[in-house]
Design a protein around this motif. Structure first.
Motif, short mmCIF file in Angstrom:
data_model
loop_
_atom_site.label_atom_id
_atom_site.label_comp_id
_atom_site.label_asym_id
_atom_site.label_seq_id
_atom_site.Cartn_x
_atom_site.Cartn_y
_atom_site.Cartn_z
N MET A 192 0.83 -1.20 0.00
CA MET A 192 0.00 0.00 0.00
C MET A 192 0.86 1.25 0.00
SD MET A 192 -3.15 -0.76 -0.24
CE MET A 192 -3.84 0.83 0.19
N VAL A 193 1.97 1.19 0.74
CA VAL A 193 2.88 2.33 0.76
C VAL A 193 3.45 2.56 -0.63
CG1 VAL A 193 5.04 3.22 1.68
CG2 VAL A 193 3.43 2.05 3.20
N ALA A 194 3.90 1.45 -1.28
CA ALA A 194 4.45 1.57 -2.62
C ALA A 194 3.42 2.11 -3.60
CB ALA A 194 4.97 0.21 -3.09
N LEU A 195 2.18 1.59 -3.48
CA LEU A 195 1.12 2.05 -4.37
C LEU A 195 0.83 3.53 -4.17
CD1 LEU A 195 -1.07 1.44 -6.45
CD2 LEU A 195 -2.58 0.77 -4.56
N ASN A 196 0.81 3.96 -2.93
CA ASN A 196 0.56 5.37 -2.65
C ASN A 196 1.68 6.25 -3.19
OD1 ASN A 196 -1.86 4.92 -1.33
ND2 ASN A 196 -0.90 4.66 0.67
N VAL A 197 2.93 5.76 -3.09
CA VAL A 197 4.06 6.51 -3.63
C VAL A 197 3.95 6.63 -5.15
CG1 VAL A 197 6.56 6.52 -3.96
CG2 VAL A 197 5.59 5.95 -1.72
N ILE A 198 3.60 5.50 -5.79
CA ILE A 198 3.46 5.51 -7.25
C ILE A 198 2.34 6.46 -7.67
CG2 ILE A 198 2.81 4.10 -9.24
CD1 ILE A 198 4.25 1.76 -7.89
N LEU A 199 1.22 6.39 -6.98
CA LEU A 199 0.10 7.28 -7.31
C LEU A 199 0.48 8.74 -7.13
CD1 LEU A 199 -2.92 5.32 -5.74
CD2 LEU A 199 -2.31 5.52 -8.17
N ALA A 200 1.28 8.98 -6.10
CA ALA A 200 1.71 10.37 -5.86
C ALA A 200 2.65 10.86 -6.94
CB ALA A 200 2.36 10.48 -4.49
N LEU A 201 3.45 9.93 -7.52
CA LEU A 201 4.43 10.31 -8.54
C LEU A 201 3.87 10.29 -9.96
CD1 LEU A 201 7.61 8.44 -7.25
CD2 LEU A 201 7.10 10.88 -7.07
N LEU A 202 2.66 9.75 -10.14
CA LEU A 202 2.09 9.65 -11.48
C LEU A 202 2.04 10.99 -12.22
CD1 LEU A 202 -0.79 7.02 -11.29
CD2 LEU A 202 1.34 6.91 -12.58
N PRO A 203 1.64 12.07 -11.54
CA PRO A 203 1.61 13.36 -12.27
C PRO A 203 2.96 13.77 -12.82
CG PRO A 203 0.35 13.51 -10.23
CD PRO A 203 1.08 12.20 -10.19
N VAL A 204 4.05 13.27 -12.23
CA VAL A 204 5.40 13.58 -12.73
C VAL A 204 5.87 12.52 -13.71
CG1 VAL A 204 7.80 13.95 -12.07
CG2 VAL A 204 5.95 14.80 -10.60
N LEU A 205 5.55 11.24 -13.42
CA LEU A 205 6.05 10.16 -14.25
C LEU A 205 5.43 10.15 -15.63
CD1 LEU A 205 6.18 7.24 -11.62
CD2 LEU A 205 8.10 8.56 -12.54
N ILE A 206 4.14 10.43 -15.72
CA ILE A 206 3.46 10.37 -17.03
C ILE A 206 4.04 11.40 -18.01
CG2 ILE A 206 1.25 10.75 -18.19
CD1 ILE A 206 -0.12 9.44 -15.83
N PRO A 207 4.17 12.69 -17.64
CA PRO A 207 4.80 13.63 -18.58
C PRO A 207 6.25 13.26 -18.91
CG PRO A 207 3.61 14.80 -16.86
CD PRO A 207 3.67 13.37 -16.45
N LEU A 208 6.99 12.75 -17.90
CA LEU A 208 8.38 12.37 -18.14
C LEU A 208 8.46 11.21 -19.13
CD1 LEU A 208 11.35 12.79 -17.44
CD2 LEU A 208 11.04 11.22 -15.51
N ALA A 209 7.59 10.21 -18.95
CA ALA A 209 7.58 9.06 -19.87
C ALA A 209 7.19 9.50 -21.28
CB ALA A 209 6.63 7.99 -19.34
N SER A 210 6.22 10.40 -21.36
CA SER A 210 5.80 10.90 -22.68
C SER A 210 6.95 11.63 -23.37
CB SER A 210 4.60 11.84 -22.51
OG SER A 210 3.51 11.14 -21.93
N TYR A 211 7.69 12.42 -22.60
CA TYR A 211 8.81 13.16 -23.17
C TYR A 211 9.91 12.20 -23.66
CZ TYR A 211 12.88 16.22 -23.45
OH TYR A 211 14.00 16.88 -23.86
N CYS A 212 10.21 11.17 -22.85
CA CYS A 212 11.22 10.19 -23.24
C CYS A 212 10.80 9.44 -24.49
CB CYS A 212 11.48 9.22 -22.10
SG CYS A 212 12.28 9.98 -20.66
N PHE A 213 9.51 9.08 -24.56
CA PHE A 213 9.01 8.38 -25.75
C PHE A 213 9.12 9.27 -26.97
CE2 PHE A 213 5.47 7.39 -28.60
CZ PHE A 213 5.74 6.06 -28.89
#
Length: 259
Positions: A192-213
């Protein structure tokens, strides 16, 4: 001396504010205040010895205050002033569990029918006071007080507590207890901690992944264009070579060679 033939008047702040009136050997209700009608009784068992008592039924908070007892016999009269204090011992506290809050369980204690304004206390098993997260004490239409106090219990602190509502005037209290099983407390798992961390980072990870792609796609497209350009240049060079070779063969004869 006997008071059977005396005039007796119980009144509040003014002589005309009659609570109970006795005259001509009978109770008189014509001048009685509306709020006391049907609620008063003059106890005359010891009236021949000059003692009478006033009983007020269905006591209300508004009955609190000063009363004057006035005796009159002919031209002689006398009176006494007294202070009536009203106190109400309310209902036993009702404790309920109302969900999770701040990593613990929110517990609420409610009680009504108190006068004057009561005190609300939470205690642990050792009798130590516990802080409330909120306390709301309100006065109802009948003048009595209603209490509502909340506390958050955590597994590490206290799982069994008591709610105490105390009347400071009577120095009496009512108390209820509650015990919450361990399984009701919220658990924090690594997943649950890991899931919460991932959910918290999604707003940053999604744009970063899009930029890398996009960068990778752009690099591939650039490489493709470069390869196609090189291929086109090579074909052009080959075509030019074939043209020159044919020209030389025709003009110089078939035995000539181009190197």
């Amino acid at each position: 001396m006997s008071a059977e033939n005396m005039k007796m008047r119980w009144f509040r702040s003014r002589f005309s504010a009659v609570v109970h009136l006795y005259r001509d050997g009978q109770d008189q209700y014509g001048e009685q205040m509306l709020e006391y009608q049907g609620r008063t009784e003059l106890l005359k068992d010891d009236i021949t010895n000059g003692r009478v008592s006033l009983r007020i039924r269905d006591i209300q908070p508004s009955d609190a205050g000063q009363y004057t007892c006035f005796f009159q016999s002919g031209v002689f009269y006398g009176g006494a002033l007294l202070e009536l204090q009203v106190a109400g011992l309310g209902s036993a506290p009702a404790i309920s569990v109302e969900g999770h809050q701040d990593g613990g369980i929110r517990v609420v204690c409610r009680s009504s029918g108190w006068f004057p304004e009561p005190e609300v206390l939470w205690r642990d098993l050792q009798g130590q006071l516990l802080p409330s997260v909120s306390v709301n004490i309100s006065q109802e239409a009948n003048g009595l007080f209603h209490t509502e106090a909340a506390i958050v219990l955590t597994e590490e602190s206290n799982r069994k507590v008591s709610c105490c509502v105390r009347n400071p005037r009577l120095n009496q209290e009512r108390q209820s207890e509650i015990s919450i099983a361990e399984l009701f407390f919220p658990r924090v798992s690594p997943w649950m901690v890991a899931l919460n961390v991932i959910l918290a980072l999604l707003p940053v990870l999604i744009p970063l992944a899009s930029y890398c792609f996009w960068r990778e796609h752009r690099a591939k497209e650039t490489l493709r264009l470069e390869l196609e350009s090189e291929k086109a240049a090579h074909l052009a060079e080959k075509a030019e070579y074939e043209a020159v070779k044919g020209y030389v063969y025709t003009e110089l004869g078939g035995d000539s060679q181009i190197k």
